[in-house]
Design an enzyme around this catalytic site. Structure first.
Site, PDB file in Angstrom:
ATOM      1  N   THR A   1      -0.648   7.658  -1.001  1.00 46.96           N
ATOM      2  CA  THR A   1      -1.980   7.602  -1.626  1.00 46.96           C
ATOM      3  C   THR A   1      -2.873   6.546  -0.980  1.00 46.96           C
ATOM      4  O   THR A   1      -4.082   6.555  -1.175  1.00 46.96           O
ATOM      5  CB  THR A   1      -1.853   7.235  -3.113  1.00 46.96           C
ATOM      6  OG1 THR A   1      -1.305   5.899  -3.199  1.00 46.96           O
ATOM      7  CG2 THR A   1      -0.937   8.194  -3.852  1.00 46.96           C
TER       8      THR A   1
ATOM      9  N   ARG B   1       0.855  -1.177   0.000  1.00 48.85           N
ATOM     10  CA  ARG B   1       0.000   0.000   0.000  1.00 48.85           C
ATOM     11  C   ARG B   1       0.891   1.225   0.000  1.00 48.85           C
ATOM     12  O   ARG B   1       1.700   1.409   0.898  1.00 48.85           O
ATOM     13  CB  ARG B   1      -0.873  -0.041   1.253  1.00 48.85           C
ATOM     14  CG  ARG B   1      -1.930   0.995   1.275  1.00 48.85           C
ATOM     15  CD  ARG B   1      -2.802   0.844   2.496  1.00 48.85           C
ATOM     16  NE  ARG B   1      -2.148   1.329   3.696  1.00 48.85           N
ATOM     17  CZ  ARG B   1      -2.777   1.596   4.827  1.00 48.85           C
ATOM     18  NH1 ARG B   1      -4.078   1.385   4.910  1.00 48.85           N
ATOM     19  NH2 ARG B   1      -2.135   2.045   5.869  1.00 48.85           N
TER      20      ARG B   1
HETATM   21  O1  LIG Z   1      -6.561  -2.471   3.370  1.00 47.22           O
HETATM   22  P1  LIG Z   1      -5.415  -1.601   2.973  1.00 47.22           P
HETATM   23  O2  LIG Z   1      -5.654  -0.163   3.332  1.00 47.22           O
HETATM   24  O3  LIG Z   1      -5.043  -1.763   1.542  1.00 47.22           O
HETATM   25  O4  LIG Z   1      -4.169  -1.991   3.877  1.00 47.22           O
HETATM   26  C1  LIG Z   1      -3.863  -3.298   4.216  1.00 47.22           C
HETATM   27  C2  LIG Z   1      -2.551  -3.721   3.640  1.00 47.22           C
HETATM   28  O5  LIG Z   1      -1.473  -3.000   4.254  1.00 47.22           O
HETATM   29  C3  LIG Z   1      -0.537  -3.924   4.788  1.00 47.22           C
HETATM   30  O6  LIG Z   1       0.460  -4.238   3.878  1.00 47.22           O
HETATM   31  P2  LIG Z   1       1.679  -3.243   3.551  1.00 47.22           P
HETATM   32  O7  LIG Z   1       1.311  -2.304   2.456  1.00 47.22           O
HETATM   33  O8  LIG Z   1       2.159  -2.622   4.830  1.00 47.22           O
HETATM   34  O9  LIG Z   1       2.762  -4.207   2.936  1.00 47.22           O
HETATM   35  P3  LIG Z   1       3.698  -5.267   3.683  1.00 47.22           P
HETATM   36  O10 LIG Z   1       2.869  -6.487   3.940  1.00 47.22           O
HETATM   37  O11 LIG Z   1       4.780  -5.493   2.708  1.00 47.22           O
HETATM   38  O12 LIG Z   1       4.180  -4.643   4.958  1.00 47.22           O
HETATM   39  C4  LIG Z   1      -1.386  -5.139   5.106  1.00 47.22           C
HETATM   40  O13 LIG Z   1      -0.646  -6.315   5.310  1.00 47.22           O
HETATM   41  C5  LIG Z   1      -2.324  -5.191   3.941  1.00 47.22           C
HETATM   42  O14 LIG Z   1      -1.788  -5.859   2.816  1.00 47.22           O
HETATM   43  O1  LIG Z   2      -3.321  -0.986  10.599  1.00 47.50           O
HETATM   44  C1  LIG Z   2      -2.761  -1.352   9.550  1.00 47.50           C
HETATM   45  C2  LIG Z   2      -3.191  -0.913   8.276  1.00 47.50           C
HETATM   46  C3  LIG Z   2      -2.551  -1.354   7.169  1.00 47.50           C
HETATM   47  N1  LIG Z   2      -1.513  -2.203   7.303  1.00 47.50           N
HETATM   48  C4  LIG Z   2      -1.086  -2.649   8.510  1.00 47.50           C
HETATM   49  O2  LIG Z   2      -0.135  -3.421   8.605  1.00 47.50           O
HETATM   50  N2  LIG Z   2      -1.720  -2.195   9.599  1.00 47.50           N
END
Ligand SMILES: O=P(O)(O)OC[C@H]1O[C@H](OP(=O)(O)OP(=O)(O)O)[C@H](O)[C@@H]1O
Ligand SMILES: O=c1cc[nH]c(=O)[nH]1
Ligand SMILES: [Mg+2]
Length: 209
Positions: free
Chosen positions: A108, A104
């Site tokens: 944005t 994410r």
């Molecule tokens: O519902 P959303 O608002 O899209 O957010 C949730 C996403 O954010 C986190 O991943 P992150 O982008 O931190 O990636 P990572 O697993 O590599 O840390 C989490 O593990 C989800 O995939």
């Molecule tokens: O609370 C949150 C939201 C997005 N991704 C995470 O890992 N934690």
């Protein structure tokens, strides 16, 4: 509209409390996520199809049920979803594992896909998509879209903690997908983090911060 299954068994609630605790270190966090994934897998597989076979007990013949052998695919959303895979494989050891890489964008809050590898027979397979966090829902909506684009027909989404916004996003975009979650929290903060949540699941699992 997809159903929301809140798996709030006391063992799961207990473990989720320590997963939330900021004083829980990486090793214990990883172990707890693994254990909760196993417990949730027990519930997510409740409707797996069975067939009857005949066996002989020491006493007599018996007609008894075994799994009908539906092809299962587990798809973790990288990175944090990886922490839930082994826990599910303990109950479904023959499942194939696909990977969808999405992060994410911190500015944005929109998902960016960087990797995808799925098992074969996509159309016949039942997919369990796993990610600890369902926040805005953007990432999971995109992951499901990505699987559907490649022919996936049946899937469920399994998360540890969801925000109401994330649940609504899945129900709006993918009304055919049921959501399995251990807890639904209050809201998102201005940075898109779940409140109270557990922080950044990926960083806590892998010790990157
Ligand atoms: O519902 P959303 O608002 O899209 O957010 C949730 C996403 O954010 C986190 O991943 P992150 O982008 O931190 O990636 P990572 O697993 O590599 O840390 C989490 O593990 C989800 O995939
Ligand atoms: O609370 C949150 C939201 C997005 N991704 C995470 O890992 N934690
Ligand atoms: Mg992260």
């Amino acid at each position: 509209m997809g159903k929301v299954h809140i798996i709030d068994h006391p063992l799961i609630q207990h473990k989720i409390t320590y997963i939330r605790d900021k004083n829980t270190g990486t090793k214990e966090f990883r172990e707890l996520v693994d254990e909760v994934a196993t417990l949730m897998a027990f519930e997510i597989t409740r409707d797996m199809p069975l067939k009857e076979i005949e066996v002989e007990t020491p006493v007599s013949k018996a007609t008894s049920k075994v799994l009908a052998g539906k092809k299962i695919g587990i798809v973790p959303i990288l990175r944090a979803g990886i922490g839930m895979v082994d826990g599910i494989l303990k109950l479904i050891p023959a499942a194939k594992v696909g990977h969808v890489g999405l992060y994410r964008d911190p500015e944005t809050l929109l998902p960016v896909e960087y990797y995808l590898k799925l098992p074969s027979d996509i159309q016949d397979r039942f997919f369990i998509i796993v990610d600890p966090m369902l926040a805005t829902g953007g990432t999971a909506v995109e992951a499901i879209h990505s699987l559907k684009k490649r022919g996936a027909k049946q899937m469920k989404l399994m998360c540890l903690i969801a925000a109401p916004e994330g649940i609504k996003a899945i129900q709006d975009a993918h009304p055919d997908v049921d959501i399995y979650v251990a807890g639904v929290d209050e809201r998102l903060n201005e940075k898109g983090y779940i409140v109270p949540g557990l922080g950044d699941a990926g960083d806590r699992l892998f010790g990157t911060k």
